[in-house]
Motif scaffolding. Structure first.
Motif, PDB file in Angstrom:
ATOM      1  N   THR A 108       5.578  -3.222  -4.182  1.00 31.88           N
ATOM      2  CA  THR A 108       4.750  -4.353  -4.626  1.00 31.88           C
ATOM      3  C   THR A 108       4.881  -4.443  -6.139  1.00 31.88           C
ATOM      4  O   THR A 108       4.644  -3.462  -6.850  1.00 31.88           O
ATOM      5  CB  THR A 108       3.266  -4.157  -4.255  1.00 31.88           C
ATOM      6  OG1 THR A 108       3.159  -3.942  -2.845  1.00 31.88           O
ATOM      7  CG2 THR A 108       2.455  -5.385  -4.646  1.00 31.88           C
ATOM      8  N   ASN A 110       3.832  -5.880  -9.828  1.00 31.18           N
ATOM      9  CA  ASN A 110       2.780  -6.427 -10.695  1.00 31.18           C
ATOM     10  C   ASN A 110       1.455  -6.728  -9.997  1.00 31.18           C
ATOM     11  O   ASN A 110       0.860  -7.791 -10.214  1.00 31.18           O
ATOM     12  CB  ASN A 110       3.294  -7.696 -11.390  1.00 31.18           C
ATOM     13  CG  ASN A 110       4.618  -7.484 -12.100  1.00 31.18           C
ATOM     14  OD1 ASN A 110       5.607  -8.128 -11.782  1.00 31.18           O
ATOM     15  ND2 ASN A 110       4.647  -6.565 -13.050  1.00 31.18           N
ATOM     16  N   PRO A 111       0.959  -5.793  -9.174  1.00 29.29           N
ATOM     17  CA  PRO A 111      -0.364  -6.004  -8.569  1.00 29.29           C
ATOM     18  C   PRO A 111      -1.483  -5.776  -9.602  1.00 29.29           C
ATOM     19  O   PRO A 111      -1.290  -5.063 -10.591  1.00 29.29           O
ATOM     20  CB  PRO A 111      -0.420  -4.934  -7.483  1.00 29.29           C
ATOM     21  CG  PRO A 111       0.411  -3.820  -8.043  1.00 29.29           C
ATOM     22  CD  PRO A 111       1.541  -4.496  -8.793  1.00 29.29           C
ATOM     23  N   LEU A 113      -5.070  -4.080 -10.052  1.00 31.03           N
ATOM     24  CA  LEU A 113      -5.956  -3.103  -9.435  1.00 31.03           C
ATOM     25  C   LEU A 113      -7.236  -2.965 -10.250  1.00 31.03           C
ATOM     26  O   LEU A 113      -7.207  -2.998 -11.481  1.00 31.03           O
ATOM     27  CB  LEU A 113      -5.261  -1.735  -9.328  1.00 31.03           C
ATOM     28  CG  LEU A 113      -4.003  -1.644  -8.454  1.00 31.03           C
ATOM     29  CD1 LEU A 113      -3.511  -0.206  -8.394  1.00 31.03           C
ATOM     30  CD2 LEU A 113      -4.241  -2.173  -7.053  1.00 31.03           C
ATOM     31  N   GLU A 121      -3.089  -4.399 -14.597  1.00 29.12           N
ATOM     32  CA  GLU A 121      -1.868  -4.886 -13.946  1.00 29.12           C
ATOM     33  C   GLU A 121      -0.850  -3.755 -13.979  1.00 29.12           C
ATOM     34  O   GLU A 121      -0.467  -3.278 -15.046  1.00 29.12           O
ATOM     35  CB  GLU A 121      -1.295  -6.114 -14.647  1.00 29.12           C
ATOM     36  CG  GLU A 121      -0.038  -6.637 -13.962  1.00 29.12           C
ATOM     37  CD  GLU A 121       0.529  -7.903 -14.583  1.00 29.12           C
ATOM     38  OE1 GLU A 121       1.687  -8.241 -14.265  1.00 29.12           O
ATOM     39  OE2 GLU A 121      -0.185  -8.537 -15.386  1.00 29.12           O
TER      40      GLU A 121
END
Length: 279
Positions: A108, A110-111, A113, A121
Motif C-alpha cells: 500500500t 502513501n497511506p 495512519l 503519511e
C-alpha cells in the motif's frame, strides 16, 4: 596481479586503496563473462594513477562494458540510475515498493495512519504472512551524501506515535530505506531501536543492491540509449521500471523517438531483464 593498487578518491573525498578484487566483483555483477572482466581490468590497470577518482574509474569501466553490451553497462551503472529517479523521491518510493512486491509483499503506497498525537503519511506499508511493515524511504539525489542518525531518530518517533495509538504492534516492523549509505551512528541506533535499515550496501546479506539484482527489476533510468530528457518524459508518465516500458512502448513514439532507436531501447531492456545473458 596483486590486489593492492594506488590511492583513489571517493565521491565523499575520502582516500582509500584501490582494490582489484572489488572492481572484479562489481564487473561480474553486470553479467559480463570472466574473459570480458579480465580484459577490462587489464586495460584499467595500465591507466591507474595515484589520486584517480572513483568517478573516473567508473566512467572508464562503464564505457568499456557498453562497447561489449549495453545491458552490462546498464547493470554496472545501476547506482547512478537510481540517483536519476529524483529529485522528489516519489519515483524511488514506487521503485522500492515494486522490489518488495516481487518479493512477496502486499503493498500500500502513501497511506494515512492515525497516531496518538497526529496523523502520519507513510511511504509504504508492506504486509506478508502475519507481519506488517511500516516503511519510510529517504532518497538522496547527490552522490556521497549519507543518511545520518537524525533521520532514523525522526522516523522511529513517527512509528512510535502510530503504535501508541494502535496499542498493539506485536507483528509490526519499522523500516528505513535509502539509496545511499548510513553513518555508523545511524546503524548503531537502528540496531538498538529495532528499526530495520536498508541501504545500497547494507546489510551485507539482503542489501538494496542485492535485492535489485535478485529481482531483476531495473528502472528506466538504467538505459544507455535514452537521453536524460527522454528518461524524464517517461518518469513524468509514471513509467519507473524497464518492464513497464516494455508493456507501454507506444510512449516512445509519443516522445519522438525514431523507430530504429525504439527497437534498440526495447532490445536493451529485454536483455537487461534477462537473467541468462550470454557473454
Amino acid at each position: 596481479m596483486t590486489n593492492a593498487g594506488p590511492d583513489i578518491i571517493k565521491t565523499s573525498g575520502e582516500k582509500v586503496k584501490f582494490s582489484f578484487t572489488k572492481l572484479r566483483r562489481s564487473l561480474k555483477k553486470s553479467g559480463a563473462s570472466d574473459a570480458i572482466v579480465s580484459a577490462i581490468i587489464n586495460e584499467i590497470k595500465d591507466e591507474l594513477y595515484q589520486g584517480i577518482s572513483t568517478k573516473e574509474l567508473y566512467n572508464r569501466a562503464y564505457a568499456m562494458l557498453k562497447d561489449y553490451r549495453g545491458a552490462y553497462a546498464s547493470r554496472y551503472s545501476l547506482k547512478k540510475a537510481i540517483y536519476e529517479l529524483g529529485p522528489s523521491g516519489f519515483a524511488f518510493e514506487k521503485y522500492v515498493a515494486e522490489i518488495l512486491r516481487i518479493n512477496g509483499y502486499k503493498i500500500t503506497l502513501n497511506p494515512i495512519l492515525q497516531g496518538k498525537c497526529v496523523t502520519h503519511e507513510i511511504d509504504i506499508i508492506a504486509t506478508r504472512d502475519s507481519g506488517r511493515h511500516l516503511i519510510e524511504c529517504k532518497f538522496h539525489s547527490e552522490e556521497g551524501r549519507k543518511c545520518d542518525v537524525k533521520i532514523p531518530l525522526y522516523i522511529k518517533s513517527r512509528f512510535d506515535d502510530i503504535y501508541a495509538f494502535e496499542k498493539s504492534h506485536e507483528h509490526d516492523k519499522g523500516w528505513l530505506v535509502t539509496n545511499t549509505q548510513f553513518t555508523q551512528d545511524a546503524l548503531s541506533y537502528g540496531k538498538c531501536a529495532g528499526l530495520k535499515l536498508l541501504s545500497w550496501n547494507y546489510p551485507e546479506e539482503g542489501s538494496l543492491k542485492e535485492l535489485i539484482d535478485k529481482s531483476m527489476i531495473y528502472p528506466v533510468t538504467s538505459s544507455t540509449i535514452l537521453s536524460s530528457s527522454e528518461k524524464q518524459f517517461l518518469l513524468d508518465r509514471g513509467i519507473i521500471l524497464g518492464s513497464q516500458l516494455l508493456n507501454k512502448d507506444f510512449l516512445l513514439d509519443h516522445s519522438g523517438i525514431s523507430e530504429e532507436r525504439k527497437k534498440r531501447i526495447i532490445s536493451e531492456f529485454r536483455n537487461l531483464c534477462n537473467k541468462e545473458l550470454n557473454a
